[in-house]
Design an enzyme around this catalytic site. Structure first.
Site, PDB file in Angstrom:
ATOM      1  N   GLY A   1     -23.714   6.262   1.117  1.00 24.25           N
ATOM      2  CA  GLY A   1     -24.729   7.280   0.871  1.00 24.25           C
ATOM      3  C   GLY A   1     -24.138   8.640   0.559  1.00 24.25           C
TER       4      GLY A   1
ATOM      5  N   TYR B   1       0.834  -1.201   0.000  1.00 27.18           N
ATOM      6  CA  TYR B   1       0.000   0.000   0.000  1.00 27.18           C
ATOM      7  C   TYR B   1       0.871   1.254   0.000  1.00 27.18           C
ATOM      8  CZ  TYR B   1      -3.858  -3.121   1.407  1.00 27.18           C
ATOM      9  OH  TYR B   1      -4.796  -4.129   1.480  1.00 27.18           O
TER      10      TYR B   1
END
Length: 317
Positions: A210, A58
């Protein structure tokens, strides 16, 4: 795991920390450093979320380096560290796994890694045996395999079993949009064999929070933007259900999606870059969904028809 720290219901992911190849800037469109992330780490410990998941690959080690800068100031027994050997970046050395582990230990300021994973099943026969001396010498406390299918998990367990060891953890992509590990019988195999199933990308890199929709897409030019922006309209009904269920529990869509993964007997990994996200993850660990809510979410997830298999993965079905 022979450590004083207790295992929380949620792991926190540091994939989006740092920058460089496979790093937060390229995959997530983030640009985060120690100054911004230190409060996130501190808040996690305050809330009892002490299990951190990262990998040598990463950000070319920058994720581990940032996390390690925080770990070095703490009582090591308070923090659980999970990191990975990635075959794709291994050297040609016969000691490639030991060398990558040494790099991770140095960056993380840790003599022992609590969970050490083979990141991808590039060659199960080639790489699994290399875990054995790492475990026998006490450099790693438990062994995990990530992105492996059921046959590969079973074979890794056979190889380790000959040395008196076992696979203790499996880490695969698992979410309301991506349940192939469940359909393939991997979750059942883990339950039957006392293996912890870590669910990564439970929130589909933010697509199930959302926060994003057709009018508010992901950052252009990021890996997640390329993957999810074309499908934001198709998942709107699922997001609406996450919102509706959330209102009943005083919870956000992200917390409901996380609670769903816990209800399925998995340990979700939630990527965190803000204190608020840590606080929400801690609250999600206390959220209990009904069987009907779980069933509704799964039906709507299936009905989206969205397939979120990513470029580094194999389909588990």
């Amino acid at each position: 795991m022979s450590t004083n720290a207790t295992m929380p219901k949620i792991a926190l992911g540091a994939w989006s920390w740092g920058s460089g190849a496979a790093g937060g800037d390229q995959v997530f469109g983030n640009h985060l450093d120690e100054r911004e992330l230190r409060p996130v780490f501190d808040a996690a410990l305050e809330h009892g979320l002490n299990l951190w998941d990262t990998a040598a690959v990463y950000g070319e080690g920058s994720s581990e380096r940032i996390l390690g800068d925080f770990v070095k100031d703490e009582d090591r027994e308070r923090v659980l560290l999970s990191t990975k050997f990635t075959p794709q970046i291994a050297s040609d050395s016969p000691n490639a796994m030991q060398e990558m582990l040494d790099g991770s230990k140095q960056r993380l300021h840790a003599d022992v890694i609590d969970v050490y994973w083979i990141h991808n099943p590039m060659d199960v026969e080639r790489w699994t045996p290399d875990l054995i001396p790492l475990a026998k010498s006490g450099q790693i406390r438990s062994i995990g395999v990530s992105n492996h299918n059921l046959a590969q998990i079973k074979r890794a367990n056979e190889i380790l079993g000959e040395a008196g060891l076992k696979v203790s953890a499996v880490q695969n992509h698992y979410s309301l949009l991506h349940r192939s590990s469940e359909r393939a019988g991997i979750l059942d195999y883990c339950k039957e064999n006392g293996i912890t199933f870590y669910a990564y990308m439970v929130l589909e890199q933010g697509a199930l929070t959302g926060k994003y929709d057709s009018m508010h897409p992901f950052p252009q030019g990021s890996g997640r933007g390329d993957s999810y922006n074309p499908h934001l309209a198709e998942i709107e009904r699922l997001i609406e259900a996450l919102r509706t269920i959330g209102k009943c529990h005083d919870a956000s869509p992200a917390q409901v999606a996380t609670a769903w993964a816990i209800a399925k007997g998995t340990l979700p990994i939630i990527g965190v870059t803000k204190v608020r996200q840590v606080e929400q993850a801690a609250a999600a660990a206390q959220l209990h969904l009904t069987d009907d809510e779980v069933a509704l979410l799964e039906r709507l997830g299936d009905e989206t028809g969205v397939h979120t298999l990513r470029e580094w993965e194999q389909d588990m079905d």
